[in-house]
Design a protein around this motif. Structure first.
Motif, PDB file in Angstrom:
ATOM      1  N   ALA A 390      -9.527   7.436   8.658  1.00 54.09           N
ATOM      2  CA  ALA A 390      -9.159   8.599   7.855  1.00 54.09           C
ATOM      3  C   ALA A 390     -10.201   8.841   6.773  1.00 54.09           C
ATOM      4  O   ALA A 390     -10.641   7.915   6.095  1.00 54.09           O
ATOM      5  N   SER A 391     -10.600  10.088   6.617  1.00 56.33           N
ATOM      6  CA  SER A 391     -11.656  10.437   5.673  1.00 56.33           C
ATOM      7  C   SER A 391     -11.105  11.363   4.594  1.00 56.33           C
ATOM      8  O   SER A 391     -10.799  12.528   4.844  1.00 56.33           O
ATOM      9  N   MET A 392     -10.971  10.836   3.377  1.00 48.17           N
ATOM     10  CA  MET A 392     -10.521  11.680   2.258  1.00 48.17           C
ATOM     11  C   MET A 392     -11.731  12.037   1.410  1.00 48.17           C
ATOM     12  O   MET A 392     -12.663  11.247   1.251  1.00 48.17           O
ATOM     13  N   THR A 393     -11.714  13.244   0.884  1.00 50.08           N
ATOM     14  CA  THR A 393     -12.866  13.747   0.135  1.00 50.08           C
ATOM     15  C   THR A 393     -12.754  13.516  -1.360  1.00 50.08           C
ATOM     16  O   THR A 393     -13.711  13.724  -2.093  1.00 50.08           O
ATOM     17  N   SER A 394     -11.564  13.103  -1.839  1.00 54.05           N
ATOM     18  CA  SER A 394     -11.361  12.892  -3.272  1.00 54.05           C
ATOM     19  C   SER A 394     -10.225  11.902  -3.473  1.00 54.05           C
ATOM     20  O   SER A 394      -9.297  11.834  -2.672  1.00 54.05           O
ATOM     21  N   SER A 395     -10.279  11.144  -4.557  1.00 53.88           N
ATOM     22  CA  SER A 395      -9.227  10.164  -4.859  1.00 53.88           C
ATOM     23  C   SER A 395      -7.919  10.831  -5.255  1.00 53.88           C
ATOM     24  O   SER A 395      -6.881  10.177  -5.313  1.00 53.88           O
ATOM     25  N   ILE A 396      -7.976  12.140  -5.527  1.00 54.23           N
ATOM     26  CA  ILE A 396      -6.746  12.864  -5.875  1.00 54.23           C
ATOM     27  C   ILE A 396      -6.234  13.682  -4.690  1.00 54.23           C
ATOM     28  O   ILE A 396      -5.390  14.563  -4.858  1.00 54.23           O
ATOM     29  N   HIS A 397      -6.729  13.387  -3.510  1.00 52.12           N
ATOM     30  CA  HIS A 397      -6.232  14.009  -2.286  1.00 52.12           C
ATOM     31  C   HIS A 397      -5.373  13.004  -1.525  1.00 52.12           C
ATOM     32  O   HIS A 397      -5.753  11.832  -1.384  1.00 52.12           O
ATOM     33  N   TYR A 398      -4.241  13.460  -1.030  1.00 51.77           N
ATOM     34  CA  TYR A 398      -3.287  12.602  -0.333  1.00 51.77           C
ATOM     35  C   TYR A 398      -2.875  13.274   0.975  1.00 51.77           C
ATOM     36  O   TYR A 398      -2.922  14.502   1.103  1.00 51.77           O
ATOM     37  N   ALA A 399      -2.451  12.472   1.935  1.00 55.07           N
ATOM     38  CA  ALA A 399      -1.994  12.995   3.227  1.00 55.07           C
ATOM     39  C   ALA A 399      -0.588  12.486   3.502  1.00 55.07           C
ATOM     40  O   ALA A 399      -0.278  11.317   3.244  1.00 55.07           O
ATOM     41  N   PHE A 400       0.254  13.361   4.022  1.00 56.73           N
ATOM     42  CA  PHE A 400       1.643  13.010   4.328  1.00 56.73           C
ATOM     43  C   PHE A 400       1.951  13.464   5.764  1.00 56.73           C
ATOM     44  O   PHE A 400       2.529  14.522   5.974  1.00 56.73           O
ATOM     45  N   PRO A 401       1.562  12.664   6.754  1.00 61.62           N
ATOM     46  CA  PRO A 401       1.816  13.053   8.143  1.00 61.62           C
ATOM     47  C   PRO A 401       3.183  12.582   8.620  1.00 61.62           C
ATOM     48  O   PRO A 401       3.738  11.612   8.114  1.00 61.62           O
ATOM     49  N   LEU A 402       3.722  13.304   9.593  1.00 65.56           N
ATOM     50  CA  LEU A 402       4.925  12.875  10.305  1.00 65.56           C
ATOM     51  C   LEU A 402       4.597  13.067  11.780  1.00 65.56           C
ATOM     52  O   LEU A 402       4.939  14.071  12.383  1.00 65.56           O
ATOM     53  N   SER A 403       3.896  12.078  12.340  1.00 65.33           N
ATOM     54  CA  SER A 403       3.272  12.274  13.648  1.00 65.33           C
ATOM     55  C   SER A 403       3.871  11.365  14.711  1.00 65.33           C
ATOM     56  O   SER A 403       4.420  10.306  14.407  1.00 65.33           O
TER      57      SER A 403
END
Length: 659
Positions: A390-403
Motif C-alpha cells: 500500500a502506497s500512501m502519499t501523506s501521513s495524514i492520509h488514511y484508507a478504510f476498505p471493506l473488501s
C-alpha cells in the motif's frame, strides 16, 4: 477398498489407549517428578506431561494428568483433552482436584466457543476449594465470559477482583486496559453514583478507595475521551486525588501518549462520492450512513454539553474548557461530475480541513497526490506500489476498505486457528472470485510459514454460473475417482462387495465465496457426493451468503455454515440493527454494509489520531472492531456466526485462550 464403520463405542479412545499412543510419540523422560503448577504458563508439552502421569504414582500421577489436560487444550487438542477429562472424572479425586478438573473442562469448552456449556460448568466450581493460581484463572475466564455476553457491570466487578491478584506486567497491562474499556461502557449515572463522596476519604478502606478510584478514572475517560486537552487535565486531577492508587504504576494504554493524540476537529468536511452514474446506489448508501453518523454525533455532543452545563456537580472531576457544540459543515461532491483536480482546487480555495472519500480506486490514486496538506479518509484501499505494498502519499492520509480480499484473509485466519490442515476454496470464475481466493491462499501460506505448520497449501476450485454441482464437488473432493474404483471392485467381486465412495481424505474445511443460492446448492449436493459415514466437512462462507431470509426456510437449510459479516448485521436483535431497520426498512444487506462503512467512516474522524498514536487502541464500529496498521489502513475485524438447526445465528469467534 475397505470401508470400516466405527460405532460410538469403538471410536472413543480409552485412557489407556490414548496413553500408549502419546507415549509412543515421546522420546525422553525428564528427571523431575514434581508437576508444574496448574493454571500457570508452564513449558511442558502434553506428550511429556502424559508420559509423566503414566510412570508415576499418586498424588503426582493425578497432578501430571491435570497438567496434561491443560497442555492439550493449549495445543488445540480439544477432543483428546475431553477424553482425559471424562476418564479422570471417574477416578477418585480430592475436592480441590475435582474443582480444578471442572475449571479445566470449562476452559476446554471456552476454547472451542462453547459458551453456554462453559457457563454451566463455571456455576459448579467451588471457589473456596481451588488454589490461588486457579482462582486467578477462574476470574480471567469469568471476566471474559461476561465481556462476551455484554454483561458490562458483571465484567467490571470481576475485573476489580482480578486485577489486584495479577503479578505479571503484561497481564496487568492487558487487564487494566480491559477494565477501563468496560468502565467507560457503563452509564454515566452509574459512574457518577460510584464516585459520590458518601464518607470522608480517611474513612474508606484501601479496597473501597481502589474501587472508587477506578470508577472515577472510568468517568474521566468516558467524559473526556474525545477532548484530549480536557482528558489530560482530568487524568492529572485524578492522580492528585488518588496518589497511591495501584493503577498509577501501569496506566491503561488508552491514557498514554495523549498529548500526541489530539483528534481532528474539522470545521469543513468534504464527502467525495460517485452520486450519479453506475455507482449511484452504493454511493447513496454511503451518503446515508455518513449523514446518519453526523446527526447522531451532533445530537450526542449537544446532549452532553447540556448535561455538563446544568449538572456540573454530578461528577467527582469536572474540567472546564472549550467544548465544540457547533457541528462542522458537511459538503458532498459528485466525483462523476468533477475531475479530481477540480475538486482539489475547490477544497483548497474554500479551506476544507477534512475529506471522506473518494470511493473508487482510480479516483483515490489521482486525488491523494493533489491534497497532501489535507487529512483524507479514503473509503477504499490505497493504490499499490511496484512491490505490491500500500502506497500512501501523506501521513495524514488514511484508507478504510471493506473488501472481499480482507474478508478472505480473515477466513484463512479463522480456519487456521480452528486447526484445519488442508482447506479448499470454492470461488466464482470471475475477477472478484480470483482476487478473493488469491487473498485466502496468500494469507494461508503466510500462516503456514509463520507457524512452521505441517499443513498443506490451500487449493482453489473455480465454478461458473451454470456449474453442475455434483460433478464439481466430485472433482474437487476426488469422490469421482473413489466412486470409479468402488464400482470396479464391486464388479471384480461379482457384486458381493458393498463399497461407498470416499471423499478426499485430507480435506477438512471448505471456504465458499459465493451467493446464498450457491451455498445452498453446494451444501445440499455435499450430502449426495460425500460418504455419509465420513466426518462432515465444516463449511465457511463470505458475507455474500448472509441475506435476509424472506422464505423463512433458507436459514435452516444453512445449518452448520459459519460465515463472516459486519458486526451489526450479525447481531440481528441488537438495538442498533433494529433502529437502522426501522428508519431504513427492507434494504438489502449489501446496501446496509455500505451504510455501516459510511457511518463508521464519519465516526472515525475524531478517532484516527488515537488509533494512530496509542498502541493497541481499537474502536468498535458498526462494521466491527477497527484498528490502524502501520500503513494508515483501517483494519476491520468482522464478526463470525453459525446457523443452528433452527436457522438462528450463534455468534462465534476464533478459538479463544484465556489471556
Amino acid at each position: 477398498m475397505t470401508i470400516v464403520n466405527l460405532t460410538k463405542r469403538t471410536a472413543h479412545f480409552s485412557f489407556m489407549a490414548l496413553s500408549i499412543l502419546l507415549i509412543a510419540a515421546c522420546t525422553t523422560i525428564g528427571n523431575e517428578d514434581d508437576a508444574p503448577t496448574l493454571f500457570t504458563d508452564f513449558s511442558q508439552s502434553a506428550d511429556f506431561a502424559l508420559q509423566k502421569s503414566e510412570i508415576l504414582t499418586d498424588p503426582a500421577k493425578t497432578e501430571w494428568a491435570l497438567v496434561t489436560i491443560q497442555a492439550l487444550t493449549r495445543e488445540g487438542q480439544y477432543d483428546i483433552a475431553n477424553s482425559m477429562i471424562e476418564e479422570l472424572d471417574t477416578t477418585k479425586l480430592t475436592v480441590q482436584q475435582q474443582n480444578h478438573l471442572l475449571l479445566l473442562r470449562a476452559e476446554n469448552n471456552y476454547a472451542q466457543n462453547k459458551i453456554d456449556s462453559t457457563l454451566e460448568i463455571m456455576k459448579r466450581i467451588d471457589k473456596n476449594a481451588i488454589s490461588k493460581e486457579a482462582t486467578v484463572h477462574y476470574l480471567k475466564l469469568k471476566a471474559q465470559l461476561h465481556i462476551r455476553q455484554q454483561e458490562t457491570q458483571q465484567a467490571v466487578d470481576t475485573l476489580l477482583t482480578l486485577t489486584p491478584l495479577l503479578t505479571v506486567k503484561e497481564e496487568q497491562q492487558y487487564y487494566n486496559d480491559t477494565l477501563l474499556t468496560q468502565l467507560s461502557m457503563l452509564p454515566s449515572s452509574t459512574l457518577d453514583e460510584q464516585t459520590e463522596q458518601k464518607l470522608p476519604t480517611a474513612s474508606l478502606s484501601d479496597q473501597e478507595m481502589f474501587v472508587k478510584g477506578w470508577y472515577s478514572l472510568g468517568s474521566v475517560y468516558q467524559r473526556y475521551k474525545l477532548r484530549t486537552n480536557q482528558l489530560i487535565q482530568g487524568v492529572e486531577t485524578w492522580k492528585g486525588i488518588y496518589p497511591n492508587h495501584p493503577v498509577i504504576n501501569l496506566m491503561p494504554t488508552q491514557l498514554l501518549n495523549l498529548s500526541e493524540a489530539q483528534p481532528y476537529t474539522p470545521n469543513k468536511i468534504a464527502i467525495l462520492l460517485p452520486l450519479t452514474g453506475r455507482f449511484k446506489k452504493p454511493a447513496q448508501a454511503l451518503q446515508y450512513g455518513i449523514s446518519n453518523a453526523f446527526y447522531n454525533q451532533t445530537s450526542l455532543q449537544n446532549e452532553q454539553y447540556a448535561n455538563e452545563s446544568s449538572n456540573p456537580e454530578q461528577s467527582e472531576i469536572v474540567i472546564t474548557g472549550q467544548f465544540k457544540t457547533t457541528p462542522p459543515n458537511l459538503s458532498f461532491f459528485d466525483t462523476n461530475k468533477m475531475t479530481m483536480q477540480e475538486i482539489a482546487d475547490q477544497l483548497h480555495e474554500q479551506e476544507f480541513d477534512f475529506v471522506v472519500g473518494p470511493l473508487l480506486k482510480p479516483n483515490i490514486e489521482h486525488f491523494l497526490p493533489l491534497v497532501t496538506d489535507i487529512p483524507v479518509l479514503a473509503l477504499n484501499s490505497f493504490p499499490l506500489d511496484a512491490t505490491g505494498q500500500a502506497s500512501m502519499t501523506s501521513s495524514i492520509h488514511y484508507a478504510f476498505p471493506l473488501s472481499p480480499e480482507d474478508e478472505a484473509e480473515q477466513a484463512a485466519e479463522l480456519m487456521f486457528q480452528n486447526h484445519h490442515k488442508m482447506p479448499l476454496v470454492f470461488a466464482p470464475q470471475s475477477d472478484f472470485g480470483k482476487r478473493a481466493s488469491a487473498a485466502f491462499e496468500a494469507r494461508w501460506k503466510a500462516l503456514l510459514d509463520e507457524n512452521n505448520s505441517n499443513a498443506t497449501n490451500a487449493v482453489t476450485y473455480f465454478y461458473t454460473k451454470d456449474v453442475n454441482y455434483k460433478n464439481f464437488l466430485g472433482k474437487a473432493l476426488k469422490t469421482d475417482v473413489s466412486r470409479r474404483r468402488a464400482e470396479q471392485m464391486k464388479k471384480m467381486s461379482a457384486g458381493r462387495l458393498k463399497a461407498l465412495a470416499k471423499n478426499r481424505g485430507n480435506t477438512d474445511g471448505i471456504y465458499i465465496i459465493g451467493k446464498r443460492s450457491n451455498i445452498i446448492f453446494f451444501k445440499s449436493f455435499m450430502s449426495v457426493v460425500v460418504n455419509p459415514y465420513a466426518k462432515k466437512i465444516p463449511l465457511y462462507a463470505s458475507s455474500r451468503s448472509h441475506e435476509m431470509d424472506l422464505t423463512n426456510t433458507q436459514d435452516k437449510e444453512l445449518e452448520g455454515l459459519t460465515f463472516s459479516d459486519v458486526s451489526f448485521l450479525v447481531n440481528e436483535d441488537g438495538e442498533v440493527n433494529k433502529k437502522i431497520q426501522s428508519i431504513w426498512p427492507k434494504q438489502r444487506y449489501s446496501t446496509l454494509r455500505l451504510f455501516a462503512l459510511g457511518y463508521d467512516g464519519y465516526s472515525l474522524i475524531d478517532q484516527l489520531k488515537h488509533l494512530q498514536v496509542i498502541e493497541g487502541y481499537q474502536y468498535q464500529g458498526l462494521v466491527g472492531e477497527l484498528n490502524l496498521d502501520n500503513n494508515n489502513t483501517v483494519n476491520s475485524h468482522l464478526t463470525w456466526a453459525t446457523y443452528d438447526e433452527d436457522g438462528e445465528l450463534i455468534e462465534v469467534t476464533t478459538p479463544t485462550s484465556i489471556k
